[in-house]
Design an enzyme around this catalytic site. Structure first.
Site, PDB file in Angstrom:
ATOM      1  N   ALA A  67       0.915  -1.105  -0.095  1.00 15.92           N
ATOM      2  CA  ALA A  67       0.098  -0.009  -0.083  1.00 15.92           C
ATOM      3  C   ALA A  67       0.888   1.361  -0.062  1.00 15.92           C
ATOM      4  O   ALA A  67       2.002   1.338   0.409  1.00 15.92           O
ATOM      5  CB  ALA A  67      -0.839  -0.073   1.263  1.00 15.92           C
ATOM      6  N   GLY A 112       0.534  -5.403   0.563  1.00 15.41           N
ATOM      7  CA  GLY A 112      -0.435  -5.597  -0.142  1.00 15.41           C
ATOM      8  C   GLY A 112      -0.076  -5.968  -1.370  1.00 15.41           C
ATOM      9  O   GLY A 112      -1.025  -6.797  -2.222  1.00 15.41           O
ATOM     10  N   GLU A 115      -0.282  -9.666  -0.722  1.00 10.07           N
ATOM     11  CA  GLU A 115      -1.625 -10.116  -0.808  1.00 10.07           C
ATOM     12  C   GLU A 115      -2.340 -10.254  -2.156  1.00 10.07           C
ATOM     13  O   GLU A 115      -3.253 -11.119  -2.194  1.00 10.07           O
ATOM     14  CB  GLU A 115      -2.531  -9.189   0.175  1.00 10.07           C
ATOM     15  CG  GLU A 115      -1.926  -9.305   1.450  1.00 10.07           C
ATOM     16  CD  GLU A 115      -2.364  -8.285   2.697  1.00 10.07           C
ATOM     17  OE1 GLU A 115      -1.962  -7.226   2.297  1.00 10.07           O
ATOM     18  OE2 GLU A 115      -3.208  -8.518   3.468  1.00 10.07           O
ATOM     19  N   GLU A 135       4.182  -5.557   7.333  1.00  9.13           N
ATOM     20  CA  GLU A 135       3.171  -4.458   7.996  1.00  9.13           C
ATOM     21  C   GLU A 135       3.519  -4.290   9.763  1.00  9.13           C
ATOM     22  O   GLU A 135       3.398  -3.165  10.049  1.00  9.13           O
ATOM     23  CB  GLU A 135       1.780  -4.910   8.087  1.00  9.13           C
ATOM     24  CG  GLU A 135       1.023  -4.953   6.719  1.00  9.13           C
ATOM     25  CD  GLU A 135       1.442  -6.065   5.662  1.00  9.13           C
ATOM     26  OE1 GLU A 135       2.416  -6.956   5.977  1.00  9.13           O
ATOM     27  OE2 GLU A 135       0.576  -5.987   4.745  1.00  9.13           O
TER      28      GLU A 135
END
Ligand code: DAK
Length: 261
Positions: A67, A112, A115, A135
């Site tokens: 992100a 992300g 993911e 994270e």
């Protein structure tokens, strides 16, 4: 479909290539990238002239470096929840697309980005690919399915090791734990991914679709329920024109000509 941060094309084999295209920020996800990807996958779902999808990143350094940290710092709690739900909607759209989706991971796949790759059905990686869920180092946890899909794919022990350490692993280590299926040179990654999908596209289209459904829905339920689902879908497969064509072609010693019906 013209976007600012996503390149989209469909080749002669009906394979769509979705490229996250923000190379000056390592293809990091800001809200525009997420919105464009969602729109792109919504379109692909409805588009019969697309039969399979490859997701990759622009350039040779990054698939997606997570992100956009700069955008993320300004989110309040309500906006953060909204961002998580948008990411989960996107990753679910990919997992349950009903068409095979392969991640061609061409560099960093962090947070992300990892993911996103996890939501695809298969992951191929270039030799320079790096995976990780960093994270916890930012004081947050994975929010786009990382704690769930990574644990299901590589087992809770390996997933925990990666998630609570924030450690990055290279392509070879990722292959070793089953996070990627295979590793190719950067120059060969897309061609090898297409070559695999061309093999898939020679099979009965309805059977491929039903297999994806059985695997994806089955992973979410206990084994007995998954086996029951498999039996149901096995029955559905026998109602298709493709199953008649496939079996007749075998008996008549010819190649099947599947209609996808
Ligand atoms: N966000 C924003 N900009 C990024 C970025 C990112 N994730 N990653 C790289 N960039 C930018 C850099 O800031 C730099 O920009 P300029 O300084 O040139 O303007 C440019 O891309 C080139 O990066 P580097 O100079 O750092 O390049 P290096 O080759 O030295 O390093 C790197 C590459 C990928 C190792 C490094 O850039 C890096 O560590 N990037 C950050 C990786 C990371 O921690 N990603 C975030 C993971 S956390 C949520 C749900 C999910 C998430 C968030 C919220 N909700 C529930 C709300 C997901 C979170 C994550 O993904």
């Amino acid at each position: 479909m013209a976007y600012s941060y996503v390149k989209y094309s469909v080749d002669d084999d009906k394979i769509a290539i979705v490229t996250i295209n923000r190379p000056d920020a390592m293809n990091a996800f800001n809200s525009d990238v997420v919105g464009e990807l969602q729109d792109c996958f919504d379109g692909i779902r409805e588009n019969d002239s697309v039969r399979a999808v490859i997701v990759t990143g622009a350039g040779e350094k990054a698939f997606v470096a997570g992100a956009d940290i700069k955008e993320m710092t300004d989110l309040n709690s309500v906006e953060a929840r909204e961002f998580a739900l948008r990411g989960q909607k996107l990753t679910n759209s990919i997992q349950y697309l009903g068409k095979p989706v392969v991640a061609a991971v061409n560099g960093y796949a962090l947070g992300g980005g990892c993911e996103l790759a996890l939501a695809c059905h298969i992951r191929y990686a270039s030799a320079n690919a790096i995976f990780g869920q960093p994270e916890v180092g930012l004081g947050i946890i994975p929010g786009w399915g990382g704690t769930q899909r990574l644990a299901r794919l590589v087992g809770p022990s390996r997933a925990t090791e990666l998630i609570i350490s924030g450690n990055r692993i290279d392509a070879a280590a990722a292959k070793n734990i089953g996070l990627v299926n295979d590793i190719f040179g950067q120059d060969e990654l897309l061609d090898e991914t297409k070559s695999f999908l061309k093999t898939v596209l020679k099979q009965g289209p309805r059977a491929v679709q039903l297999s994806l459904e059985a695997i994806n829905r089955g992973m979410d339920v206990p084994l007995a329920e998954g086996l029951s689902l498999e039996a149901d879908l096995f029955g559905v497969a026998f109602s298709t024109q493709d199953s008649r064509e496939g079996t007749q072609a075998f008996i008549q010693k010819r190649k099947p000509d599947f209609s996808g019906e």
